[in-house]
Every structure is written in C-alpha cells, then in structure tokens.
Scaffold this active site. Structure first.
Site, PDB file in Angstrom:
ATOM      1  N   ASP B 425       0.874  -1.165   0.000  1.00 28.26           N
ATOM      2  CA  ASP B 425       0.000   0.000   0.000  1.00 28.26           C
ATOM      3  C   ASP B 425       0.913   1.216   0.000  1.00 28.26           C
ATOM      4  O   ASP B 425       2.083   1.116   0.356  1.00 28.26           O
ATOM      5  CB  ASP B 425      -0.835  -0.051   1.277  1.00 28.26           C
ATOM      6  CG  ASP B 425      -1.563   1.234   1.507  1.00 28.26           C
ATOM      7  OD1 ASP B 425      -2.191   1.707   0.555  1.00 28.26           O
ATOM      8  OD2 ASP B 425      -1.504   1.757   2.621  1.00 28.26           O
ATOM      9  N   ASP B 811      -6.612  -2.016   2.980  1.00 29.88           N
ATOM     10  CA  ASP B 811      -5.621  -3.020   2.629  1.00 29.88           C
ATOM     11  C   ASP B 811      -6.005  -4.401   3.131  1.00 29.88           C
ATOM     12  O   ASP B 811      -5.300  -5.365   2.871  1.00 29.88           O
ATOM     13  CB  ASP B 811      -4.262  -2.640   3.218  1.00 29.88           C
ATOM     14  CG  ASP B 811      -3.851  -1.241   2.824  1.00 29.88           C
ATOM     15  OD1 ASP B 811      -4.045  -0.911   1.651  1.00 29.88           O
ATOM     16  OD2 ASP B 811      -3.366  -0.495   3.690  1.00 29.88           O
TER      17      ASP B 811
END
Lengths: 347, 1152
Positions: B425, B811
C-alpha cells in the site's frame, strides 16, 4: 486529555519494549564448526585408524572361538520312505509316537583344544519364536507370584486345562518348551553338563517366583514340549527360563548347559541325544552346538569384517579427498565460488 | 491542546461545485421507495431502549475477530486438529488400539496423540486469547454518547446501541456507522478521512440534511426523536438508501450523510450523529471477509510428503498382509506351537483372507511410525518460538511509537523466506502523507536548491567516486582507496540519514524550498517577476482550505483537503502571500512586497470554484481582484494543463516540461499552474449558463457542469510548475533497495490518481524513467475488495509467493488474499493489523523480517521437516524388516515404550532446537548479502531432490541398522558368559543404534551450536540410557519385558558398544561424505560465506569482503542504489560536456 494520555502512553511504551537478552536476540554464543578439508580428512583418517584395529582384534577374538555345529534332526531319524512327502509324514508320525525309542548317538570330533567353560547350545531353524501369537501368549504376572495363578487371560489358547483349571506356567511359550536332551561322554566317561546359571540372573531372582510351582502343565490332550517337575519352583527351572526369552529370529540358539572341563583337540566326543522335539512338522532343523567364547561372545567374524570394511572405506575417502584437494584445490572462502560470481545471469 | 481558533463561520458547501452535488437532494424526488426485502431496518433515533427487544434488537457494537469462544472451543478446536489427515489416522489407530488387532498397547497409542493434540490446542487457545485482547482494545475505546435530557457522557464503544446519539470530536474515529445530524459548521458539513476504508488521502465532504441542522448543541437532543428506515447491513461502502422521518416529514438519505465506522473526523470541531449500524453490521465489518487460514508453501509440500509416506505405509502394509496370508495359509498349520486355528479368527488358516484383512489393519497401525506423529506439534512449537524471536527482536522495535514487531500467526514464518513479490500500500506505509514544497519552476526558470533524497545521495557518491578515481591511478595508494570505498558505503547511508535529520530541523512543516532568488522578496528583482506574482497568487488562491490562526503566535495554519494543498499554502505564506481569511465570497491574502514595509491585505472575490475531482484532475478558481480584473487560476496534472494552453500561453512550455521530467525523475509530485484573464462579458455569459446548470435538476446536470467548466478552462497561460516531495517514511528507500537486491519484486497498489502513483513509484525508487508501468485502473479507488482482486491477479499471474503490506482497512482484502499479510502497526487504525499475519511498526522493518527472520525460518523449517521424515523412515522401516522375519505376524521388535518415547521425547527435542536456533549465517551477514535470500524463493532447501535425498538417507540408515545388528546378534552368544540375545535385547540394541544414528545425523545437519543444541542432542542420547536404566528397574508388573536390560544384559557386553559405534558411523558416513563433497566442489553461497567468516577473511581482507557485499547487491535494476547510479551517469554526462569543475551544489543547480 493530552497529559493523562501521554503518561499512560509512555508507561506502556516501556512495558512493550522487548527486554534485551542474548537468547531472544538470537545472539547466544555458538560454535560454528564447518567441514574444512582438514577436518574432513582427519575425521576419515581417525575413523579408519580406530576401526581397523577394532575390526582386527574382534576378528582374532572370533578366530579364537572353537565351535562344533552338528545338525542331527535328519540323521537321528530312520526313514525308508521313498518320496519327500511320505518321509515328511513318516517323521511326524515317528516323533509324535510316545512309544518309539528316540535315543540317538552321535560322535563328534573336537577340531581344536577347547578351554572351559564350554557352552552347549541347541539351535533351531525355522522356529518362529517371534510370532506375535506366540510372543503374546504368556503371563509374567502369573510366573512371578502364586497369587496370580488365575491371571491367564493373555495366555490363550494355553490358559486352562480341560478341567478349566489354570495352567502354571501358562501360555504357548512355556507349553512348547524344548525337550531334547544331550548327554556327552569321551571314551565312555560322561562329561557333566552344568545346567545351573544358564538363565539370566534377573529371571531367576525377579521374574519367576521361587514359590510358583508348575501346575496342570501339559495335562491337556495336546502335548507340546517338555514336562516340568512339579516339585521344583519355576525360578529353578532354568531350561524354561532360557526358553521363555523368546528369540528375535526364527533361527536361534539357546543355551543348554556348560561343560566345565577342557576338551583336547581331536577328542572324539559321543553325544547321546534324546530326539523328542518336533521340528519335523514344519521341516525345521535342529543343531547341537558346542562352543567356547571370547570377549565378543561366540564366533562372529561379521563384526570384525564390517569394522575393517568401514575403516577401509574411511581411509579410501580420506585418500580420495586428499587427492582431490591436491588436484583441484578450492581455497576456502574463495569468493569466486559465490553464485553471483559464478553465474551472474541467475541474479 | 488548548489552541485557540479564530474561525469564520461560513457555509462551506458553497465552495463546492462537484463534490457536494449529492448533498443537494432534489425535493421533487421525494423519499426513497424502500419497501420489501433488504430494506427492513428501523432505527428509532435517540431511543436506544426501543432496540433492546426483538425484532428491533440489532447486534451490539462489540466486535469480535476470535475464532472460538468458551463454549465452541473444544468441539471446534478438536475438529480443526483432526482435519489433518495424519492426526485423523492416529486417532483411528488409537481407537483400534483398544481391540486385539493392535500390535501395541492402547496407552502407547493414545498418550502421544493426546499430548500432541493437546499441545496444538493449547497454542490455538493462546492465539485466540491474543486476538480477544486486541478486540477488547477497540471495544473499550471511549465515545461520547447522549445519555438523557441533553447530557452527554462517556461510554465504551462496545456499549453503543443502535439509535444512540453520539458526539464525535475532531480527529476521533466514528465508533459505528452514523447518520450525520449536524456539525460545528453552520451548514452541517464535515470532513472525513476514509484512508482506513479506501486508502484515499483526500478528505471527503459529508453534509447533513437541512432538517437536522438545528440540532447543533447538546441540549437540543433532549427531546429529539426521529425514525430511520433503511437498507439492511451490507458491505457496499459507497451506497446507502434510507428514509429519515423527522417532525412528520420524510427525507431521503444517501451516502453523503453516512459516517462510516473506522473513518475519522477531520478539520471539523465536532459532529453529532445517530447510530444506524453497529458492530458487525457496520459497513466496514461487513466488508471485512473472514480471514482465511493460510498455509505456507513448505507446509503444503509437506502434506504431499505425508501423502507419499501414507502411500508407502499402505504399500508395505499390503506386502505385509500378503506375506501374512501366504504364511497363514501354508505354514501356520504346520507350526504346531501356535495352536491354530483358534476361535478369534486373527490367525485362521482356514480363512486366510479374513485374517489377512485383520492383519492389514494391524500392519497399518504397526508401520504408523513412518508418519511422524509429532511433526505437526513440533513444527508448531518451533513456530511459536520463532514467532517469539520475531516479537522480541529489538531491531524491529519502533522507539517512536513503542511498538514491537508482532507475529500474529506463527503459521507462516517460513513463508517469509520464500517471498517473490511484495504488494505494498502506499499512503501510511511507504509515505507519511506529509508534503514538502521542495522546488518550483516559474516562467521556465527552476527554483529551489534543496535536493531530494536521490539527488543528495547521488551527488555525494559521485564526489567520492571522483575522489577515488584520482587516487586509484597509482597502486601505492591502494590502502587509501580501500578506505575510500569503505567511506562511500557508510556515507551513502549517513547522507540519507543526516538528510532526514535536516528535514526535522526547519520549523516549517511542508516547506523546504531554499532559493535566495525567491525568498525575502528577492523575487521582485527577477526578470519574470510578473509571472512569479501570478504563480504565488495561484498558490494562495486556488484551494478550498480555511486558515486558522494560532492565538499566541499569530501564525496561520491551514486546514486543507489534501496535504499537497496545505504545502502550497505554507509555501505561499513563506513567499509573502499569506492567505489569512476566507469569507463566504472572498479570500483575503496579506501580500508582502519588498517595496512596502507593511503587508497589504488584498481581497479577492471568489466568483466560482471548480473543484478537484479525480476525473477532472484539475482545479480552478475564478476570482475578481481589487482592480476588478477577473482571473481564472488553475492548477492540475501537467498533461491536463498542457492540453488547455492557449497558443500564446505556451512560452514556457518547453523548459517547464523539461523541469517536470527532472522533478519526476528525482521522485517529486508535480502539478502545473496556469491562469487566464477573463473579460467581464465573457465571464458573465459563461456564468449565467453555469448558474443555470448548477441549479438544474436531472441526470445531465453533472454532464452540463463538466462541459461548462471545460469551456472556461481553456486557452490558459502556463506559469510554472510545483514539485512537492511526499515524505517517505524513515528508511523506506533503503529498505526497498535492499529488498530489490534480495531479488524481490515490489508492486505498489494505491487508490490515488495515476500520476501520484507513478510519482510515488519514482520517489520510492521503484520506478525509473523509461520503465513500463502497469496500471490497473479500477473504478472506485483501492477499496478492500479491489486490492484483493489485484492481489489475486498477481498471485495467479506469477504463481509465486506474494506478500502484501498495508496499514489501513482498505488493505485488509489485499492482506488477507496475499500469501502473507503484513500490517503496519503503531498508527491508529487497527483493521490492517487485525487482518494481518505479521505486524511491524515501520515499513523498513520488512527488510529484517524477510531477509533475516524469513531466511532463517525457511531454512530451519525446511531442514527440520526433511530430518523428521528421515528419522521416521529410518526407524519405521526397521519395524517392517523385522516383520518379514517374524512371519509377518505383526510383532514389533521394540518394546512399546521405546516407540512411544521415540517420537515424543528421545528424538524430538534436538530437531526442535534445529528448528529454533539454527543459523546458517548470522543476521548481519544476512543483511549484508541480500542475495542469500534467493535460496528461499528458489526453494533450494525443500525441493524434491533434497526431500528424496533425505528419504533415501533414511532408507539406507534403516537397512544398516537392521541388518548389521541382526547379523551380529541373531544366533551367536554375545556375552563371554555364553548367553544369546533374545528379542528384547536385539530390539534394544537396534533402538540404541537408531537413537545414536539419528542424533548424530542432526548434529551433522546443524551448523550452529549453542549450549542448548549441545545439551539437547547429547542429552537425548544420554536420556535414552537413563530411560533404560530407570525403565529396567521399574516394578515388574509395569514392565515385563525389559527388566534390567541395560544393567544386566547389554552394558557388560563389549559387542553391544562395538555394534553401536559401528552402526552409528556406518549410518552417517554417506551423509558426511556427501556434504563434504558438496562443500568442496559445489559450495552454496552460505558455505563460502561461512568459510570467509570462519577464517576471519572478512577482517583480514576487507576489500574483498566489501567487494562481494556490493556485488551481491548490484544485480538489480531498481532500487535506490540503481536510481543513484542512474543519476550519477546523468550528472557525469553533463559534467563532461561542460568540462566544469564546479562544486557539487552548483552542478546541482545547473543541471536543472
């Protein structure tokens, strides 16, 4: 809100920080031996030079053993049947017949001088003392104490006699006790065979009770092997004790007794065999073995040979490694052997 | 913090043209038609007591991510245990051991199984307990809830009920899904940070219904009541349908009034909201899928080996059974001493097939020692200890946040050593989401001398290289040059770290431009001062932020929608254009000119604001200055702006483009700025249309607005460009560098605009100019589901092990889907951490987690499993060989107790110590030679070649142990006293050899001996003799078979010891020869490095050591070092052209 939070945060910070220890940081002092050529070669040489002497000395010990092995199951039976099958059944008929005289006299030659103690063994081949059904069929509790007379559950099918009375000692192992006997003489002089202390001491003192007497033994219709003297406690029936230590393989020897006089070379010994035990049903062999022992026990060339073989292989490997290092040395820790130096394409 | 705020009460909604479109529900539409299934939820606002009983009783706000509870633990955990085929097999064997079919006593089957399963379950319980504690941390967070009669009080999150009115203050998380009622702003607007949900860094604007605006004070809730009818809980984050009944009116609700759990209130003092969805009903929890149980590649492969062993087991059982049938049918009737047939049928020559079937079962149990019962539990024990090492590693402890690393599941330790692809991420993981105004290009001239990380490192390294080149010319300076190269490496790192420190020094957050030509009003003297003035005006006017003045210092801070915007305003302030006030219609900028002493406050009337959307990629503001001149000021992505330039506005296009490329190359985020002068008539014509469109109703309103803004945002004049550095988190470039050197592929997933994503790729040294970028565009940001899909694509596409790392709820999908999920802990959101397998406080710890712990764990587990199979094959097959000599009757040569202890005690501890403590090279070397990591992804230590090699070694060992001992002991007397060996004695000798052989084998396998390994390996052998002694003395009824076996029978026989020595050496000889040979002729990297370390060549020949270290790294095209190298090449090229010998600072400025 800020001040209170700050305090609690900083205190929790402290508690969360792992405490340093060499253990948790995986930094314990360690020795990291690596197989340097020197270490490898000296290891092989060391094994070689220790194994070969051990091998030689055990070979020589084995060589010192004098052993007479005499197979008597076939010669001790007279059979005039023509074909094998008929002979087989004739032998079974012979051995199972109580009335026939089973005495058999053999004469053996002593090849070398045998120093006392000389051990007499019987050797059975193709007798599966290690069969699970056989091994399980015993009750050590019963053998140990007269109170456990009834504990025969594990002894099936040799647990009770036909009157449902417990058999002591129960079980197939005891029931099939070997019952050939040997009498040895030289020139007509009987040489006593000492049958004391042929069983393990712990069997006599612990495993088999000195107050447990045979009872209802071999009283069923089916007679197995030897009968036992009901007036002698189990702990003193040493033949039984030896027999009860079941052998690992179907070919085994068991101690019969000890001759406590020396036998000279070329003595002719006469053995009178009572050939009672039935190995004919399953075509098993019976041997009489008379042998001396050394520190390795009986005759055992194999141990020495293997020791020498392994030692030899090690020396060979040592030489091979030495040659290889001479011909194609690799300097230790030579970075040229690192994969990125050998084959850059792989990275 | 008692920071005073001077805030102009303004209706912020008027700022927005596009974003708040949805918050203008057209009254004509009326309430939603929400009858029928899927829309059954009723919420009685401010009446939580209505939701106490069914049918309106909804789930509480308590969240639980645990697998078990007190009641379900036993059944569920036991079920889990016996889902493992090996455990199921042992369970069946244990059940059968009660019947006479079993070759062993019942206790010897049940005890190890109970031990093994009990231990595994205890571990499960412990892990679940930890999850529970983590849940409780969230559940016990405090929230402000309306109690009674307009008073609010604190309540833990878990106590919040549907219908509660809660007050959430700035920077707090929403405790549940709320309906926004009112905010500190007059028009009920509030800003929400949804980074945790979708990873987008831009703040979202939410707006309450007009009807509830009046509820803006605690006391107003005294008599408040309303009803919400809405959709049932569902995972769609971007949709909401419902009706709000208040004061006899029904209002339709849409997503712009909904505040989602786990998002955060920003730039807004407080909001009031009513709870709609709680706990597991909330959108974010619905969106979270159950974390799948993950298994490592090694473990999956291990399963295959277990199946191979099962096949082998069945195979030899069939052979055994066949042998048994033949023996039973033809031989048993003649073996009178067995008295067959009997009634039980187990040994019945009349029915050999039935007996054979019974025997098959017996054999399957008997040869069960081929399957290592303790393998799973040993692996679990090892993994728990490995996880402990990860948790306790001080190098992965973050001092700032006070968070240690955490292995949340220990199942995947070895998978860390096999990672091929990393999916990361961006925001919060790689970057701090903190922008720094670093450079700008105005009117074709580049300003800003501060260098980015990449530039600094490149300059430094190049200077050193020059230095070295001049020295290396003469061989006499060899020593010095060595020193030089040493410095280069050290300094490369210190440059970067010292740079980090420098950045902390300036008091100004968000501004780091140093250029004397612009500062202190000097810009006025620049040739293009006009353009500069416009540039600064664009910075100070084209935004949606509001200023806040610190009461004590008088300094303005800005609450901006994005950190980029904030940095622009700070920059403008520093240049002398301080944005100081915003009213409903105007922006006030206090402008400081060198010619005046006092700053001049100028008012700019904001006529229109065409705000930023990810589709438009630009933002414009139309203002009227004090002279009545109407200006359109625009900022946006360079490609968009360049398309909209007028023919005359392209004066600076060429140099600006060049600068933009340069900025991109050094990892900066860029925006282009442009403007346009509008004349009154043109504007008013356009504005009329625009206003019409704005108030129009219907689906094409959006389109019309788009078209109109497109019309006005044309024929612009380019002014310049900005370059903002998105501050990377500490150590990120170096970490990525090392990971790249370790051969890992790194992907960054981001919900940001593509340009931003690419820029950040550059900044993290992941991308270089000219590299292809794969952009997977998804419709709505990178939500949990999307990132999950991408992860699956990558996983399936590469077929290799993937690791996903992230910090927010967006995420979660990716973390769950990847083979390994790593969460960044230490920041506020817990979602990612809760879903992750490992949690680390900083991205940079990933390097150590993979390169050190992963590498070690992989090797440890791989070696451990191989050894396990070896030892069980070596032992199990001897039982089979013996069978062949015992008439296939199912008799074991070993005493039950030996076998019981074999797996559980006598051989398990050394292999556990191998799994816990083995280190091929120490951690520093792992870090210095990242290339060593490739041994994992290449699976060098657990390939079939190696596995079968170990199995063959086991086969060989079993043959040696069995046949040597049998031949030595089977008939001859083994004591000088003439005694022959019985079955127990032979079994004990063989078992002694097994213990010696397998323990010596593991000693040969290990390369790292601490006292623990020594103690356990040699202690295991010693404990075998100790056991024999004790066992031999036990009361006879317990122990009938091996009474005084060692003391009386074996120990006095020299041949016993001779045989042990012989067999042990013979068993290990081939392995020793093999590894010696391999090390000599085909050494693996770690062998060579071990040798270098052993001979201390690294100390003696530092040059070589350093050279190899750098070689082990250079085989990579991406990463920080590669970037720096590229930069150096570029710089050198220019340098050579110019033949200049200027100092590096000058070089830096000239190359722009």
């Amino acid at each position: 809100m800020s001040s209170g939070d700050g305090v609690s945060q900083s205190s929790s910070k402290k508690s969360k920080k792992p405490r340093y220890s060499r253990f948790t940081q995986q930094e314990l002092p360690a020795c990291k031996p690596i197989l340097t050529p020197g270490l490898v070669i000296s290891t092989f040489i060391f094994i070689g030079i220790t194994f070969i002497p051990i091998g030689l000395s055990s070979l020589s010990a084995s060589d010192a053993v004098v052993e007479i092995v005499h197979r008597y199951d076939e010669v001790c039976i007279s059979s005039n049947a023509n074909d094998d099958e008929a002979a087989h059944f004739a032998r079974i008929g012979y051995i199972q017949d109580d009335r026939t005289n089973k005495t058999c006299t053999r004469t053996l030659n002593v090849p070398k001088k045998m120093k006392q103690p000389i051990f007499v063994y019987y050797q059975l081949d193709d007798f599966y003392q290690n069969h699970r059904r056989y091994v399980k069929s015993r009750s050590d509790e019963q053998y140990k104490s007269p109170e456990n007379e009834q504990k025969t559950k594990t002894c099936e099918p040799e647990a009770f006699n036909d009157d449902r009375k417990p058999i002591v000692p129960c079980g197939l192992v005891a029931w099939s006790l070997f019952n050939d006997t040997y009498t040895i003489s030289i020139n007509g002089n009987t040489i006593p065979i000492n049958k004391k202390d042929i069983a393990w001491r712990s069997d006599r003192t612990h495993k088999f009770g000195s107050n447990v007497y045979p009872k209802n033994f071999q009283t069923r219709g089916l007679i197995g092997g030897a009968k036992l003297n009901e007036s002698i406690p189990l702990s003193e029936q040493e033949d039984l004790l030896v027999w009860m230590r079941t052998a690992a393989l179907p070919n085994f020897r068991k101690l019969y007794g000890r001759i406590e006089t020396d036998l000279e070379a070329n003595d002719k010994i006469t053995v009178v065999i009572q050939n009672n035990y039935n190995t004919y049903s399953f075509d098993g062999k019976k041997n009489l073995v008379i042998s001396t022992t050394t520190w390795i026990g009986g005759k055992n060339d194999f141990l020495g040979k293997i020791y020498i073989t392994v030692g030899g292989i090690c020396l060979f490997l040592a030489i091979a490694f030495i040659l290889v290092y001479l011909l194609k040395p690799r300097p230790l820790g030579d970075p040229a052997y690192l994969s990125w130096n050998k084959d850059p394409a792989s990275y | 913090m008692a920071r005073g705020r001077i805030r102009a009460k303004i209706r912020r909604s008027s700022l927005y043209t596009f974003a708040c479109y949805h918050s203008h529900p057209s009254e004509a539409e009326g309430p939603h038609d929400i009858e029928g299934p899927g829309y059954s939820r009723m919420v009685y606002c401010n009446q939580p007591h209505m939701h106490v009983d069914k049918p309106l009783r909804y789930c509480s706000n308590y969240i639980s991510t645990t697998k078990y509870n007190v009641l379900t633990f036993l059944p569920k955990a036991i079920f889990e245990q016996f889902r493992r085929v090996a455990n199921l097999y042992f369970l069946l064997a244990a059940v059968l051991s009660i019947t006479p079919i079993s070759p062993f006593s019942a206790v010897s089957m049940i005890a190890p199984l109970g031990f093994v399963v009990g231990l595994s379950m205890a571990k499960e319980a412990l892990e679940d307990w930890r999850r529970f504690i983590q849940d409780m941390k969230v559940n016990l967070r405090r929230a402000t809830v309306h109690k009674k009669d307009g008073t609010f009080g604190q309540k833990p999150w878990m106590k919040i009920q549907v219908g509660n009115v809660v007050k959430v203050e700035k920077d707090q998380f929403f405790p549940a899904d709320l309906l926004l009622l009112s905010s500190s702003y007059e028009d009920g607007i509030c800003y929400v940070e949804t980074m945790n949900l979708d990873g987008e860094t831009n703040l979202k604007v939410k707006r309450s219904l007009e009807a509830t605006l009046s509820l803006d004070d605690d006391s107003t809730f005294k008599d408040f009541s309303a009803t919400i009818k809405c959709e049932d809980p569902n995972p769609n984050l971007y949709a909401f349908v419902g009706n709000f009944e208040y004061n006899c009116d029904v209002y339709p609700l849409d997503p712009s009034q909904i505040l989602l759990r786990d998002s955060k209130l920003r730039n807004t003092a407080y909001v009031y909201g009513v709870v709609i969805f709680t706990g597991h009903d909330s959108k974010v929890m619905q969106n979270a899928t159950k974390s799948p149980s993950k298994r490592s590649r090694v473990e999956k492969q291990m399963d295959k080996i277990i199946y191979i062993l099962f096949t082998l087991l069945v195979f030899i059982s069939f052979i055994s059974s066949l042998g048994f049938i033949v023996k039973t049918e033809y031989d048993l009737p003649t073996w009178w001493y067995l008295q067959v047939p009997d009634d039980s049928g187990y040994f019945d020559p009349r029915k050999p097939l039935v007996s054979g079937f019974y025997h098959l079962i017996t054999a399957l149990i008997l040869y069960g020692y081929l399957i290592p019962i303790s393998l799973y539990v040993s692996i679990e024990v090892v993994k728990v200890l490995q996880a402990l090492f990860i948790n306790k590693d001080l190098h992965m402890y973050d001092e700032e946040t006070g968070t240690p690393a955490q292995a949340r599941t220990s199942n995947l330790n070895e998978e860390l050593g096999q990672v091929d692809t990393i999916l990361s991420d961006k925001t919060g993981t790689l970057t701090c989401n903190q922008m720094n105004f670093l450079k700008c290009s105005i009117a074709g001239i580049a300003y800003g001398t501060c260098s980015s990380d990449v530039e600094l490192a490149a300059a430094k390294k190049m200077a050193l290289d020059e230095d070295r080149q001049s020295k290396a010319g003469t061989p006499s300076t060899w020593g010095k040059s060595r020193q030089g190269s040493g410095e280069s490496e050290i300094e490369l790192e210190t440059v970067i770290t010292s740079k980090d420190e420098d950045n902390h020094k300036p008091a100004l957050k968000g501004f780091n431009l140093e250029d004397i030509r612009l500062m202190n009003g000097n810009w006025f003297k620049e040739p293009s001062a006009d353009a500069i003035l416009i540039f600064f005006r664009i910075l100070s006017l084209c935004h949606t932020a509001i200023p806040e003045q610190d009461e004590e210092t008088g300094v303005f801070t800005y609450e901006a929608e994005s950190p980029d915007e904030g940095s622009f305003l700070v920059a403008a302030r520093e240049f002398g254009f301080e944005f100081c006030r915003r009213t409903q219609s105007s922006i006030f900028v206090s402008e400081r000119y060198p010619s005046f002493h006092e700053p001049v406050e100028r008012e700019f009337k904001v006529l229109n604001l065409l705000d930023f959307t990810s589709k438009r990629k630009r933002m414009s503001v139309i203002v009227r200055d004090e002279n009545g001149q109407i200006l359109l000021l625009c900022k946006g992505a360079d490609s968009i702006i360049f398309d909209r330039l007028s023919r005359y506005g392209r004066t600076y296009e060429e140099p600006t483009t060049k600068h933009l490329t340069d900025y991109g190359e050094v990892g900066l985020r860029t925006l282009a700025l442009a403007y346009k002068k509008l004349d009154e008539a043109e504007y008013s014509a356009w504005n009329e249309d625009f206003m019409k469109a704005k108030t129009s109703i219907g689906g094409d309103r959006d389109l019309m607005l788009e078209r109109l803004s497109d019309m006005i945002e044309r024929d612009l004049t380019l002014v310049g460009a900005t370059a903002v550095e998105d501050k990377l988190q500490k150590g990120v470039p170096q970490c990525i560098d090392k990971l790249a050197q370790a051969g890992l592929k790194i992907w960054v997933l981001t919900g940001d605009k593509m340009e931003t994503a690419i820029n950040i790729g550059f900044a993290c040294s992941l991308l270089r100019q000219g590299m292809k970028q794969i952009c997977i565009t998804t419709d709505v940001g990178a939500s949990a589901q999307n990132s999950k899909q991408v992860t699956r694509l990558v996983k399936q596409g590469t077929g290799k092990t993937t690791l996903a790392i992230g910090d927010g709820a967006n995420d979660v999908g990716m973390i769950q889907e990847a083979d390994i999920g790593v969460g960044i802990s230490g920041c506020e959101g817990m979602q990612a951490v809760m879903a992750s397998d490992f949690a680390i406080a900083q991205f940079r710890f990933l390097e150590r987690l993979l390169v050190v712990h992963g590498h070690w764990c992989y090797k440890r587990i791989a070696q451990m499993i191989c050894y396990f199979f070896y030892k069980n094959i070596a032992f199990g097959l001897t039982i089979f060989y013996f069978e062949a000599f015992a008439g296939f009757s199912g008799q074991s040569v070993y005493v039950d107790w030996y076998m019981l202890l074999f797996n559980v005690v006598l051989t398990s501890l050394p292999v556990i110590s191998l799994g816990v403590f083995e280190q091929d090279v120490d951690s520093e070397v792992c870090l210095q030679f990242p290339a060593l990591y490739q041994q994992g992804p290449k699976n060098l230590f657990f390939d079939w070649y190696r596995i079968f090699g170990w199995m063959a070694n086991g086969l060989y060992t079993s043959l040696i142990i069995f046949f040597l001992n049998i031949i030595i002991f089977h008939d001859q007397a083994f004591r000088p006293g003439g005694q022959t060996a019985d079955m127990i004695a032979v079994g004990t000798v063989m078992f002694t050899c097994v213990i010696w052989a397998v323990n010596c084998q593991i000693a040969l396998t290990m390369s790292h001996f601490t006292w623990i390994q020594h103690f356990l390996v040699w202690g295991s052998i010693a404990s075998w003799y100790l056991f024999l002694l004790i066992y031999g003395e036990l009361h006879l009824s317990l122990n009938v078979n091996a009474f005084r076996i060692l003391f009386e029978v074996l120990a006095p026989a020299p041949i016993y010891w001779c045989a042990t020595l012989l067999v042990t050496v013979a068993c290990n000889l081939p392995y020793l020869a093999h590894i010696s040979f391999q090390r000599s002729f085909n050494p693996l990297d770690h062998h060579v490095i071990q040798e270098i370390k052993y001979y201390k060549r690294d100390v003696k020949d530092r040059h070589m050591w350093r050279r190899e270290r750098s070689k082990a790294r250079q085989m990579t095209k991406i990463g920080f070092t590669a970037r720096v190298d590229a930069k150096i090449r570029q710089l050198r090229g220019r340098l050579n052209k110019k033949y200049s010998s200027q100092s590096k600072n000058v070089v830096m400025s000239q190359q722009t």
